[in-house]
Design a protein around this motif. Structure first.
Motif, PDB file in Angstrom:
ATOM      1  N   LYS A 288      11.963 131.822  20.442  1.00 22.25           N
ATOM      2  CA  LYS A 288      11.345 130.505  20.509  1.00 22.25           C
ATOM      3  C   LYS A 288      12.304 129.479  21.115  1.00 22.25           C
ATOM      4  CE  LYS A 288       8.133 127.694  17.901  1.00 22.25           C
ATOM      5  NZ  LYS A 288       6.979 128.197  18.656  1.00 22.25           N
ATOM      6  N   PHE A 289      11.784 128.738  22.075  1.00 22.20           N
ATOM      7  CA  PHE A 289      12.547 127.686  22.749  1.00 22.20           C
ATOM      8  C   PHE A 289      11.775 126.385  22.548  1.00 22.20           C
ATOM      9  CE2 PHE A 289      13.591 125.796  27.179  1.00 22.20           C
ATOM     10  CZ  PHE A 289      14.598 125.019  26.639  1.00 22.20           C
ATOM     11  N   ILE A 290      12.389 125.447  21.840  1.00 20.49           N
ATOM     12  CA  ILE A 290      11.716 124.202  21.480  1.00 20.49           C
ATOM     13  C   ILE A 290      12.282 123.052  22.299  1.00 20.49           C
ATOM     14  CG2 ILE A 290      11.264 122.557  19.619  1.00 20.49           C
ATOM     15  CD1 ILE A 290      11.430 124.892  17.643  1.00 20.49           C
ATOM     16  N   PHE A 291      11.391 122.348  22.981  1.00 18.55           N
ATOM     17  CA  PHE A 291      11.762 121.159  23.743  1.00 18.55           C
ATOM     18  C   PHE A 291      10.541 120.248  23.777  1.00 18.55           C
ATOM     19  CE2 PHE A 291      10.178 124.392  26.602  1.00 18.55           C
ATOM     20  CZ  PHE A 291       9.313 123.718  27.447  1.00 18.55           C
ATOM     21  N   PRO A 292      10.714 118.965  24.118  1.00 19.36           N
ATOM     22  CA  PRO A 292       9.582 118.031  24.085  1.00 19.36           C
ATOM     23  C   PRO A 292       8.526 118.372  25.151  1.00 19.36           C
ATOM     24  CG  PRO A 292      11.691 116.859  24.194  1.00 19.36           C
ATOM     25  CD  PRO A 292      11.979 118.295  24.490  1.00 19.36           C
ATOM     26  N   PRO A 293       7.251 118.099  24.864  1.00 23.02           N
ATOM     27  CA  PRO A 293       6.743 117.648  23.565  1.00 23.02           C
ATOM     28  C   PRO A 293       6.508 118.846  22.650  1.00 23.02           C
ATOM     29  CG  PRO A 293       4.956 117.740  25.155  1.00 23.02           C
ATOM     30  CD  PRO A 293       6.197 118.137  25.903  1.00 23.02           C
ATOM     31  N   TYR A 294       6.734 118.652  21.355  1.00 21.10           N
ATOM     32  CA  TYR A 294       6.548 119.742  20.405  1.00 21.10           C
ATOM     33  C   TYR A 294       6.156 119.168  19.050  1.00 21.10           C
ATOM     34  CZ  TYR A 294       7.317 124.009  17.749  1.00 21.10           C
ATOM     35  OH  TYR A 294       7.139 125.103  16.938  1.00 21.10           O
ATOM     36  N   GLU A 295       5.179 119.772  18.421  1.00 16.57           N
ATOM     37  CA  GLU A 295       4.704 119.334  17.106  1.00 16.57           C
ATOM     38  C   GLU A 295       5.307 120.244  16.046  1.00 16.57           C
ATOM     39  OE1 GLU A 295       2.783 116.521  14.925  1.00 16.57           O
ATOM     40  OE2 GLU A 295       2.539 116.643  17.115  1.00 16.57           O
ATOM     41  N   PHE A 296       6.192 119.697  15.224  1.00 16.13           N
ATOM     42  CA  PHE A 296       6.846 120.497  14.185  1.00 16.13           C
ATOM     43  C   PHE A 296       5.931 120.660  12.975  1.00 16.13           C
ATOM     44  CE2 PHE A 296      10.231 119.061  16.866  1.00 16.13           C
ATOM     45  CZ  PHE A 296      11.164 120.086  16.851  1.00 16.13           C
ATOM     46  N   SER A 297       5.994 121.839  12.352  1.00 15.54           N
ATOM     47  CA  SER A 297       5.055 122.161  11.285  1.00 15.54           C
ATOM     48  C   SER A 297       5.652 122.140   9.883  1.00 15.54           C
ATOM     49  CB  SER A 297       4.451 123.561  11.530  1.00 15.54           C
ATOM     50  OG  SER A 297       3.763 123.604  12.755  1.00 15.54           O
ATOM     51  N   VAL A 298       6.898 122.557   9.731  1.00 14.15           N
ATOM     52  CA  VAL A 298       7.429 122.838   8.387  1.00 14.15           C
ATOM     53  C   VAL A 298       8.369 121.741   7.891  1.00 14.15           C
ATOM     54  CG1 VAL A 298       8.676 124.497   6.958  1.00 14.15           C
ATOM     55  CG2 VAL A 298       7.192 125.317   8.811  1.00 14.15           C
ATOM     56  N   ALA A 299       9.467 121.511   8.594  1.00  7.85           N
ATOM     57  CA  ALA A 299      10.480 120.555   8.130  1.00  7.85           C
ATOM     58  C   ALA A 299      10.135 119.136   8.571  1.00  7.85           C
ATOM     59  CB  ALA A 299      11.854 120.950   8.663  1.00  7.85           C
ATOM     60  N   ASN A 300      10.433 118.169   7.692  1.00  6.95           N
ATOM     61  CA  ASN A 300      10.246 116.758   8.040  1.00  6.95           C
ATOM     62  C   ASN A 300      11.569 116.007   8.134  1.00  6.95           C
ATOM     63  OD1 ASN A 300      10.870 116.492   5.298  1.00  6.95           O
ATOM     64  ND2 ASN A 300       8.706 116.313   4.703  1.00  6.95           N
ATOM     65  N   SER A 301      12.667 116.748   8.087  1.00  7.07           N
ATOM     66  CA  SER A 301      14.006 116.180   8.287  1.00  7.07           C
ATOM     67  C   SER A 301      14.921 117.314   8.721  1.00  7.07           C
ATOM     68  CB  SER A 301      14.529 115.519   7.002  1.00  7.07           C
ATOM     69  OG  SER A 301      14.571 116.460   5.941  1.00  7.07           O
ATOM     70  N   MET A 302      16.068 116.939   9.310  1.00 13.72           N
ATOM     71  CA  MET A 302      17.011 117.991   9.694  1.00 13.72           C
ATOM     72  C   MET A 302      18.432 117.453   9.755  1.00 13.72           C
ATOM     73  SD  MET A 302      16.476 118.709  13.843  1.00 13.72           S
ATOM     74  CE  MET A 302      17.570 120.141  13.797  1.00 13.72           C
ATOM     75  N   VAL A 303      19.375 118.364   9.556  1.00 21.75           N
ATOM     76  CA  VAL A 303      20.798 118.081   9.741  1.00 21.75           C
ATOM     77  C   VAL A 303      21.238 118.839  10.985  1.00 21.75           C
ATOM     78  CG1 VAL A 303      23.133 118.390   8.816  1.00 21.75           C
ATOM     79  CG2 VAL A 303      21.257 117.753   7.291  1.00 21.75           C
ATOM     80  N   THR A 304      21.983 118.180  11.845  1.00 26.56           N
ATOM     81  CA  THR A 304      22.444 118.823  13.063  1.00 26.56           C
ATOM     82  C   THR A 304      23.737 118.165  13.523  1.00 26.56           C
ATOM     83  OG1 THR A 304      21.734 119.508  15.283  1.00 26.56           O
ATOM     84  CG2 THR A 304      21.082 117.297  14.571  1.00 26.56           C
ATOM     85  N   ASN A 305      24.483 118.857  14.375  1.00 27.86           N
ATOM     86  CA  ASN A 305      25.676 118.273  14.971  1.00 27.86           C
ATOM     87  C   ASN A 305      25.299 117.496  16.224  1.00 27.86           C
ATOM     88  OD1 ASN A 305      27.030 119.714  12.971  1.00 27.86           O
ATOM     89  ND2 ASN A 305      28.683 120.320  14.330  1.00 27.86           N
ATOM     90  N   PHE A 306      26.277 116.903  16.881  1.00 31.89           N
ATOM     91  CA  PHE A 306      26.063 116.236  18.153  1.00 31.89           C
ATOM     92  C   PHE A 306      26.309 117.258  19.259  1.00 31.89           C
ATOM     93  CE2 PHE A 306      27.038 112.827  15.203  1.00 31.89           C
ATOM     94  CZ  PHE A 306      26.046 111.906  15.505  1.00 31.89           C
ATOM     95  N   HIS A 307      25.280 117.521  20.050  1.00 31.29           N
ATOM     96  CA  HIS A 307      25.308 118.651  20.971  1.00 31.29           C
ATOM     97  C   HIS A 307      25.725 118.250  22.383  1.00 31.29           C
ATOM     98  CE1 HIS A 307      23.602 121.059  17.811  1.00 31.29           C
ATOM     99  NE2 HIS A 307      22.643 120.165  17.652  1.00 31.29           N
TER     100      HIS A 307
END
Length: 350
Positions: A288-307
């Motif tokens: 799976k490759f996720i990029f805009p536009p995309y409708e997320f289904s499960v999580a409503n928040s996320m933690v991530t680094n600066f990429h």
């Protein structure tokens, strides 16, 4: 979306070369998607954004020491080998990346360690950089694996310019909850969690669900097409247990905060979703490759680094935070001196 939209100026001085002294004391930028509010915190302050019944989803994959340095027969030229995946246990066959690839041909022998503790023969050229190696080892499998891992180093990414891993990387390039071995790169958002912080989250009643995605070659492959719809991710194995799905779905039903800890978690949970937006147990592969536009289904928040610029991780996070919003947040992060990359600071997106 186009690849060129993911270029931004990043001073080399902002790319972290070492982790901060304590895992949970890296900086944390908190971004609220609805209000646009930005807050500057320390990572352990994340505790204040979650309540009893909320759930965090972690990737419990474990990194193995995948980078080896050896020498080519006859010339003695130094060769770097990056172990990708074991193809055949009995025959000691591995898929690897080789650098410099141009110097390696089928039939070449490579020698690793003092007194040539391990010898490998190149038996296939799979890609421009990829090879299949057969390790010539007559002993038991456990002895072979021990020798391989003893010679291997933590596979820190190439934007860490130290060239060779250092002793601290053996511990710090691994989450404290790593359990299931199989990754060639760490799920970096999880590197910020300490045992003490996890204990405090437990006491507060924040639930934990564990899924597995064994990070592979796809994490390193660059996007080389301008049209993102034409980019193909490499498949990686994922595992979502019934227990993990139950924990996540219970929180969703109660309209609690469900937080994906990192892009690997987000890719995993978005790969197995029911028609009503619930997480389904699954064992298999995802590309799976996720990029805009995309409708997320499960999580409503996320933690991530600066990429880093042009990375698939940046593309996914832009789909979650909003492309224009994320670029503005990154400008703020640069102005405030946040550290980018694997050993850099973190971002909580609400």
């Amino acid at each position: 979306m186009k690849l060129s939209q993911y270029k931004y100026d990043l001073p080399e001085s902002l790319i972290a070369q070492y982790p901060c002294e304590n895992r949970d004391e890296s900086r944390l930028l908190v971004f609220d998607r609805k209000s646009g509010k930005i807050e500057h915190k320390i990572f352990k302050d994340i505790l204040g954004y979650f309540r009893e019944g909320d759930v965090m989803i972690f990737n419990d994959t474990k990194v193995f020491p995948a980078r080896l340095y050896g020498n080519k027969e006859k010339t003695g030229a130094e060769i770097e080998i990056f172990l990708l995946r074991e193809l055949n246990r009995e025959q000691r066959l591995w898929d690897v990346l080789v650098d410099p690839a141009r110097k390696i041909r089928i039939g070449n022998k490579l020698y690793f360690g003092d007194d040539d503790a391990l010898v490998a023969e190149v038996i296939d050229n799979t890609t421009s950089r990829g090879r299949t190696l057969r390790f010539l080892f007559d002993g038991e499998y456990d002895a072979f694996k021990n020798a391989l891992y003893k010679l291997g180093e933590a596979p820190v990414p190439t934007h860490i310019l130290r060239r060779r891993a250092e002793p601290l990387d053996e511990e710090r390039y691994q989450t404290i909850y790593a359990e299931k071995e199989g990754a060639v790169a760490a799920p970096t958002a999880g590197l910020h969690f300490s045992k003490h912080l996890l204990k405090r989250l437990d006491i507060k009643g924040v639930g934990r669900a564990s899924i597995t995605l064994h990070v592979g070659l796809g994490n390193f492959r660059s996007v080389d097409v301008e049209d993102l719809t034409k980019h193909k991710m490499d498949s990686e194995p994922i595992f979502i247990t019934e227990e993990a799905a139950r924990i996540v779905n219970t929180a969703r039903e109660k309209e609690k905060r469900v937080c994906a800890i990192g892009t690997t978690v987000m890719r995993t949970i978005e790969s197995s979703v029911s028609t009503d937006g619930m997480l389904k147990p699954f064992e298999g592969w995802t590309n799976k490759f996720i990029f805009p536009p995309y409708e997320f289904s499960v999580a409503n928040s996320m933690v991530t680094n600066f990429h880093l610029p042009y990375s698939t991780q940046l593309m996914m996070v832009s789909a979650f935070a909003g492309y224009d919003k994320l670029l503005k947040v990154y400008e703020v992060a640069k102005e405030e001196g946040y550290r980018f990359g694997t050993y850099g600071d973190a971002m909580l997106i609400l």
